[in-house]
Structure formats: C-alpha cells, structure tokens
Write an enzyme that holds these catalytic residues in place. Structure first.
Site, PDB file in Angstrom:
ATOM      1  N   CYS A   8       4.582 -23.597   6.071  1.00 25.32           N
ATOM      2  CA  CYS A   8       3.619 -24.464   6.750  1.00 25.32           C
ATOM      3  C   CYS A   8       4.350 -25.178   7.884  1.00 25.32           C
ATOM      4  CB  CYS A   8       3.039 -25.464   5.741  1.00 25.32           C
ATOM      5  SG  CYS A   8       1.506 -26.246   6.275  1.00 25.32           S
ATOM      6  N   CYS A  80      -0.951 -22.175   7.546  1.00 29.68           N
ATOM      7  CA  CYS A  80      -1.583 -22.803   8.700  1.00 29.68           C
ATOM      8  C   CYS A  80      -1.246 -21.977   9.942  1.00 29.68           C
ATOM      9  CB  CYS A  80      -1.143 -24.258   8.868  1.00 29.68           C
ATOM     10  SG  CYS A  80       0.580 -24.491   9.292  1.00 29.68           S
ATOM     11  N   CYS A  87       6.659 -19.701  13.640  1.00 32.04           N
ATOM     12  CA  CYS A  87       7.684 -19.206  12.729  1.00 32.04           C
ATOM     13  C   CYS A  87       8.782 -18.508  13.526  1.00 32.04           C
ATOM     14  CB  CYS A  87       7.072 -18.238  11.715  1.00 32.04           C
ATOM     15  SG  CYS A  87       8.261 -17.693  10.478  1.00 32.04           S
TER      16      CYS A  87
END
Length: 137
Positions: A8, A80, A87
């Site tokens: 997240c 999310c 990422c």
C-alpha cells in the site's frame, strides 16, 4: 509455504487490515508481510476496528518495501492505485494482484462516522482476503 506481500502507500491501514486477515485465513499455509512505498505507522483506528472483529494487529509495524527486497514472494497484492503506480522495480516472479480499496484514513465526520468507514473498508478487505486464500492457497 507461500509468501505473500501486501503493498500500500503508507502501510498504515488497508495493507495492515489485509495482512491481519490473510494471516487469519491462511493459517500455516502462508507467511504474510505488508509494506508501503512510504511508512506512516499503523493507524490506531485500523487496530481498533480489527480488534472489534477479534483480530489483533497491535503488534504490526509499518514497513518499507525495500526491507523485503530479498524475499522470494509468491504473491504481491497491491491494495491501492497509488502503490501500484509508485511501486519501485521489484525483481520477483510473484503473481501480482491488484484491488483499489477505499482509504478509510481519509474519512471525515464524527468519530463514529469515521469508524463506520473503517468498518466498511474492513468488511470489503475481509471478503477479498477470504476469497483470495480460497482461490490461491
């Protein structure tokens, strides 16, 4: 034993709730970790709402994804859109899953209204994680 990473933005609410339920539903079939692209600390309301459902996440810590670079995950679940987009390159052969859960930390109103939003999101994540474990472990 399978290794699951829940990712997240801040590793404070949604990923912590998902980690708690994945550990509960997976039992000894998986090692479950959660992390964020940032660390914001575990949200006290996330701890409280999970305690209402009998899951203790008070010992969880807020971790950065870089801490888990060398773990060979089987599954990575982003919870999310921000985490999915931000990422960093994560060398893994893990199967990737994505679900954009509402962020209860952004809830406004009275304390009861905010907690109700946490409960709503908790139930959505509970249903998702139970289905995930049934389908993948």
């Amino acid at each position: 034993m399978k290794k699951i990473l829940v990712l997240c933005t801040g590793n404070s609410c949604r990923s912590q709730i998902a980690e708690g339920y994945l550990r509960y539903f997976a039992g000894d079939k998986a090692e479950v970790y959660s992390a964020g692209v940032e660390t914001h600390g575990v949200n006290p309301r996330a701890i409280a709402t999970m305690a209402e459902d009998g899951i203790d996440i008070s010992g969880h810590t807020s971790n950065n994804i870089t801490e888990y670079r060398n773990i060979p995950f089987d599954y990575v679940i982003t919870v999310c859109d921000n985490a999915k987009e931000r990422c960093p390159f994560f060398p893994t052969t893990a199967r990737k899953f994505h679900e954009n859960f509402p962020d209860p930390a952004k809830a406004t109103g009275t304390e009861e209204e905010i907690m109700q939003q946490f409960r709503t999101v908790r139930q959505i994540i509970k249903d998702y994680t139970q289905s995930f474990v049934a389908a993948n472990l």
